[in-house]
Write a protein that holds these residues in place. Sequence first.
Motif, PDB file in Angstrom:
ATOM      1  N   VAL A 280       2.511  -6.847  -8.897  1.00 24.30           N
ATOM      2  CA  VAL A 280       2.239  -5.424  -8.707  1.00 24.30           C
ATOM      3  C   VAL A 280       3.560  -4.735  -8.378  1.00 24.30           C
ATOM      4  CG1 VAL A 280       1.011  -3.697  -7.341  1.00 24.30           C
ATOM      5  CG2 VAL A 280      -0.101  -5.876  -7.886  1.00 24.30           C
ATOM      6  N   GLY A 281       3.969  -3.781  -9.203  1.00 23.34           N
ATOM      7  CA  GLY A 281       5.219  -3.069  -8.950  1.00 23.34           C
ATOM      8  C   GLY A 281       6.430  -3.968  -9.102  1.00 23.34           C
ATOM      9  N   GLU A 282       7.352  -3.863  -8.140  1.00 23.09           N
ATOM     10  CA  GLU A 282       8.592  -4.629  -8.189  1.00 23.09           C
ATOM     11  C   GLU A 282       8.552  -5.795  -7.205  1.00 23.09           C
ATOM     12  OE1 GLU A 282      11.867  -2.011  -7.434  1.00 23.09           O
ATOM     13  OE2 GLU A 282      11.086  -0.450  -8.748  1.00 23.09           O
ATOM     14  N   GLU A 283       9.337  -6.827  -7.527  1.00 25.10           N
ATOM     15  CA  GLU A 283       9.466  -7.946  -6.602  1.00 25.10           C
ATOM     16  C   GLU A 283      10.029  -7.479  -5.255  1.00 25.10           C
ATOM     17  OE1 GLU A 283      11.314 -11.616  -7.583  1.00 25.10           O
ATOM     18  OE2 GLU A 283      10.546 -11.631  -9.646  1.00 25.10           O
ATOM     19  N   ASN A 284       9.594  -8.148  -4.201  1.00 25.14           N
ATOM     20  CA  ASN A 284      10.112  -7.956  -2.843  1.00 25.14           C
ATOM     21  C   ASN A 284       9.743  -6.609  -2.224  1.00 25.14           C
ATOM     22  OD1 ASN A 284      11.364 -10.501  -3.111  1.00 25.14           O
ATOM     23  ND2 ASN A 284      13.187  -9.556  -4.018  1.00 25.14           N
ATOM     24  N   ARG A 285       8.809  -5.894  -2.835  1.00 26.34           N
ATOM     25  CA  ARG A 285       8.323  -4.638  -2.252  1.00 26.34           C
ATOM     26  C   ARG A 285       6.845  -4.750  -1.886  1.00 26.34           C
ATOM     27  NH1 ARG A 285      10.043   0.497  -5.683  1.00 26.34           N
ATOM     28  NH2 ARG A 285       9.294   1.494  -3.762  1.00 26.34           N
ATOM     29  N   GLY A 286       6.373  -5.985  -1.770  1.00 26.18           N
ATOM     30  CA  GLY A 286       4.952  -6.197  -1.550  1.00 26.18           C
ATOM     31  C   GLY A 286       4.431  -5.644  -0.238  1.00 26.18           C
ATOM     32  N   LEU A 287       5.218  -5.782   0.826  1.00 23.31           N
ATOM     33  CA  LEU A 287       4.756  -5.278   2.117  1.00 23.31           C
ATOM     34  C   LEU A 287       4.618  -3.757   2.083  1.00 23.31           C
ATOM     35  CD1 LEU A 287       3.907  -6.249   4.896  1.00 23.31           C
ATOM     36  CD2 LEU A 287       6.241  -5.875   5.675  1.00 23.31           C
ATOM     37  N   GLU A 288       5.561  -3.121   1.439  1.00 24.33           N
ATOM     38  CA  GLU A 288       5.494  -1.662   1.278  1.00 24.33           C
ATOM     39  C   GLU A 288       4.211  -1.269   0.551  1.00 24.33           C
ATOM     40  OE1 GLU A 288       7.727   1.592  -1.595  1.00 24.33           O
ATOM     41  OE2 GLU A 288       8.819  -0.212  -0.972  1.00 24.33           O
ATOM     42  N   TYR A 289       3.887  -2.000  -0.515  1.00 22.60           N
ATOM     43  CA  TYR A 289       2.669  -1.694  -1.264  1.00 22.60           C
ATOM     44  C   TYR A 289       1.414  -2.028  -0.454  1.00 22.60           C
ATOM     45  CZ  TYR A 289       5.990  -1.793  -5.202  1.00 22.60           C
ATOM     46  OH  TYR A 289       7.048  -1.576  -6.045  1.00 22.60           O
ATOM     47  N   MET A 290       1.465  -3.144   0.249  1.00 21.57           N
ATOM     48  CA  MET A 290       0.305  -3.547   1.031  1.00 21.57           C
ATOM     49  C   MET A 290      -0.003  -2.555   2.135  1.00 21.57           C
ATOM     50  SD  MET A 290      -2.103  -5.821   1.123  1.00 21.57           S
ATOM     51  CE  MET A 290      -1.670  -7.395   0.422  1.00 21.57           C
ATOM     52  N   PHE A 291       1.023  -1.884   2.634  1.00 19.96           N
ATOM     53  CA  PHE A 291       0.782  -0.887   3.673  1.00 19.96           C
ATOM     54  C   PHE A 291      -0.053   0.277   3.155  1.00 19.96           C
ATOM     55  CE2 PHE A 291       3.807  -2.710   6.751  1.00 19.96           C
ATOM     56  CZ  PHE A 291       3.108  -2.436   7.912  1.00 19.96           C
ATOM     57  N   ILE A 292      -0.037   0.504   1.848  1.00 19.88           N
ATOM     58  CA  ILE A 292      -0.927   1.515   1.287  1.00 19.88           C
ATOM     59  C   ILE A 292      -2.374   1.122   1.563  1.00 19.88           C
ATOM     60  CG2 ILE A 292      -1.732   2.589  -0.864  1.00 19.88           C
ATOM     61  CD1 ILE A 292       1.137   2.118  -1.954  1.00 19.88           C
ATOM     62  N   MET A 293      -2.683  -0.136   1.284  1.00 20.57           N
ATOM     63  CA  MET A 293      -4.018  -0.635   1.581  1.00 20.57           C
ATOM     64  C   MET A 293      -4.295  -0.633   3.073  1.00 20.57           C
ATOM     65  SD  MET A 293      -4.520  -3.886  -0.980  1.00 20.57           S
ATOM     66  CE  MET A 293      -6.186  -4.136  -0.405  1.00 20.57           C
ATOM     67  N   MET A 294      -3.301  -1.053   3.845  1.00 24.35           N
ATOM     68  CA  MET A 294      -3.509  -1.179   5.283  1.00 24.35           C
ATOM     69  C   MET A 294      -3.760   0.170   5.931  1.00 24.35           C
ATOM     70  SD  MET A 294      -0.777  -4.161   6.271  1.00 24.35           S
ATOM     71  CE  MET A 294      -1.168  -4.088   8.031  1.00 24.35           C
ATOM     72  N   ASN A 295      -3.029   1.202   5.512  1.00 22.61           N
ATOM     73  CA  ASN A 295      -3.246   2.525   6.104  1.00 22.61           C
ATOM     74  C   ASN A 295      -4.626   3.053   5.760  1.00 22.61           C
ATOM     75  OD1 ASN A 295      -0.901   2.957   7.599  1.00 22.61           O
ATOM     76  ND2 ASN A 295       0.240   3.648   5.824  1.00 22.61           N
ATOM     77  N   ALA A 296      -5.033   2.844   4.494  1.00 25.72           N
ATOM     78  CA  ALA A 296      -6.393   3.250   4.124  1.00 25.72           C
ATOM     79  C   ALA A 296      -7.418   2.472   4.936  1.00 25.72           C
ATOM     80  CB  ALA A 296      -6.616   3.034   2.627  1.00 25.72           C
ATOM     81  N   ALA A 297      -7.164   1.173   5.079  1.00 23.41           N
ATOM     82  CA  ALA A 297      -8.109   0.338   5.824  1.00 23.41           C
ATOM     83  C   ALA A 297      -8.111   0.689   7.303  1.00 23.41           C
ATOM     84  CB  ALA A 297      -7.769  -1.139   5.619  1.00 23.41           C
ATOM     85  N   ARG A 298      -6.949   1.017   7.864  1.00 26.64           N
ATOM     86  CA  ARG A 298      -6.899   1.360   9.286  1.00 26.64           C
ATOM     87  C   ARG A 298      -7.712   2.606   9.586  1.00 26.64           C
ATOM     88  NH1 ARG A 298      -0.549  -0.226  10.755  1.00 26.64           N
ATOM     89  NH2 ARG A 298      -0.997  -2.446  10.992  1.00 26.64           N
ATOM     90  N   PHE A 299      -7.634   3.599   8.718  1.00 29.02           N
ATOM     91  CA  PHE A 299      -8.482   4.774   8.922  1.00 29.02           C
ATOM     92  C   PHE A 299      -9.953   4.385   8.794  1.00 29.02           C
ATOM     93  CE2 PHE A 299     -10.955   8.381   7.480  1.00 29.02           C
ATOM     94  CZ  PHE A 299     -10.622   9.339   8.424  1.00 29.02           C
ATOM     95  N   GLY A 300     -10.260   3.571   7.774  1.00 28.45           N
ATOM     96  CA  GLY A 300     -11.639   3.140   7.593  1.00 28.45           C
ATOM     97  C   GLY A 300     -12.163   2.343   8.768  1.00 28.45           C
ATOM     98  N   VAL A 301     -11.322   1.492   9.338  1.00 28.33           N
ATOM     99  CA  VAL A 301     -11.732   0.729  10.519  1.00 28.33           C
ATOM    100  C   VAL A 301     -11.912   1.661  11.713  1.00 28.33           C
ATOM    101  CG1 VAL A 301     -11.026  -1.059  12.153  1.00 28.33           C
ATOM    102  CG2 VAL A 301     -10.731  -1.428   9.712  1.00 28.33           C
ATOM    103  N   GLY A 302     -11.072   2.692  11.813  1.00 26.10           N
ATOM    104  CA  GLY A 302     -11.272   3.686  12.862  1.00 26.10           C
ATOM    105  C   GLY A 302     -12.651   4.319  12.776  1.00 26.10           C
TER     106      GLY A 302
END
Length: 597
Positions: A280-302
């Motif tokens: 997905v996207g570029e190598e070595n930027r996975g954490l940056e991309y995963m934070f997109i999911m995490m921020n959405a999930a953090r609001f949802g968990v809230g």
Amino acid sequence: MSEYIAPLRDMQFALKELAGLEQVAQLPGCEEATPDLVDAVLEEAAKFAEGVLSPLNWSGDQEGARWHDKAVTMPAGFKEAYKLFADSGWTALAAESEWGGQGLPKVVSAAVNEMWKSANHSFSLCPLLTAGAIEALVLTGSDALKATYLEKMVSGLWTGTMNLTEPSAGSDLAAVRTRAEPQADGSYKIFGQKIFITYGEHDMADNIIHLVLARTPTAPEGVKGISLFVVPKFLVNDDGSLGARNDAYCVSIEHKLGIHASPTAIMAFGDHSGAIGYLVGEENRGLEYMFIMMNAARFGVGLEGVAACERAYQRARDYARDRIQCTDIGVRGGPKVAIIQHPDVRRMLMTMKSYAEATRALAYVVAAAHDAAVHHADAETRKRNQAFVDLMIPVVKGWSTESGVTIASIGVQVHGGMGYVEETGAAQHLRDAQISTIYEGTTGIQANDLIGRKMAREGGATLKSVIAMMRALDSDLAKQGGAHFAAIRSRLAAGVDALATAGEWVVATYGKDVRAASAGAVPFLKLLGIVAGGWQMARAALIAQAKVDAGDGDPFFPAKVVTARFYADHVLSGAAGLASSVTDGAEGVMALHEDMF
């Protein structure tokens, strides 16, 4: 056992009067979110939550998800409910129309998602994770990945997960060791194990699309060397049909305190020939991309915290209305009365009610700011709203979920001994709520993010602007007469002062003594949550009083004022103590040598 009833009246009030639904509907791309349409969506969602999901909550908890031979069978009724959920279009509510979604604003989907979470916490986790995976692919996936996966995920035919945690890594993603070996055709073979994967395996959908963090052979150490990969349960043929089974299997599921109907999987990738994955996207930027999911999930968990407050409150209120015990306090020889008449039970119920309303109001306001940050035509307005969202996401996640546990515990107390008996349902709310403070980052992780990335990094600028908005309400409160508004004004002003003092201390201390600042991080997060909730409750009281003054006889409005008064007296009053814990409490946290524990 009572069933969930969606609090539509309060949801509509929070959406229209506090979150500014009318203004959201004027944003480019949000024009279809008219009041009539939103009311219709909420009413239909309420019917689904009350009629389909809520009746499965208790039975799903008792039966639980079951693992057998690398497969998971969901509790009775869940598969059918999910098919109806997807067929009814609920999976597509907030997704972009390009991929078959309805494109409604986040503030609308927030209200709908709250219903799913109150009615059936375990069920709601499947669409929550899928929505996060969809958002990550929309923003970072290649055209080929989008064309292959998004439409079927948006439709609900396929579900999604995120695979971060490993047995040796926990929350330390720098320690991720799952590896990705490049192949000649441009794909990768994934080898490794992931734990705590919500809905990593189930029988409700035809395919499960895993988003997996892994390292390529040339990746640097630490978080800078993490990449993100799509790893489907079944490979997808060129014509979109399902192909061979991928080498990605659930080797067991966890036996948990709560959310028994939500399978929490241990996933093994590549135990045989290697699991096929796609970058997905570029190598070595996975954490940056995963934070997109995490921020959405953090609001949802809230929102799960909001939902826990509401559901626990409803069950306790209904029980207190029906449970006859003791005469009314101060009355000798009188008839026995429902326990809702007793002052301490009333105090507990008011605590539950006020937290449900305060956490909901804050979450909806943050969701509306997200819509403005994404859709507003003016770049500066987008930037300002995004800064507010970034500041408040840890609070919505951390404070709301901690509140959910507290309120669910009070719900057990209202039931007395019967609350400790599973058949009343009160204990399940407490068991289910506890996980929300943990996954997608514990409360401590949220608090450290808040004081570090969201405050110290920018010198507290966004917090100061929020405090200025809170203080601006004082003149409107001053114009109102009566004891209720005098108390609300006084408590809010004191709470804002405490927040400002603690915030200035955190920003000034963080660069000089990060350990001292971090020792007070969670108290500061709770302080910001309590005061921000009080700010919204004060706004609600002003709006409600204006309705009363205009001749509206709906008892909903004076109840709003009274609830805001209670919150001021019983919740906001704790702000000064939290501020003191932040500014003066670090020495006691760190003074004891570890050998003395």
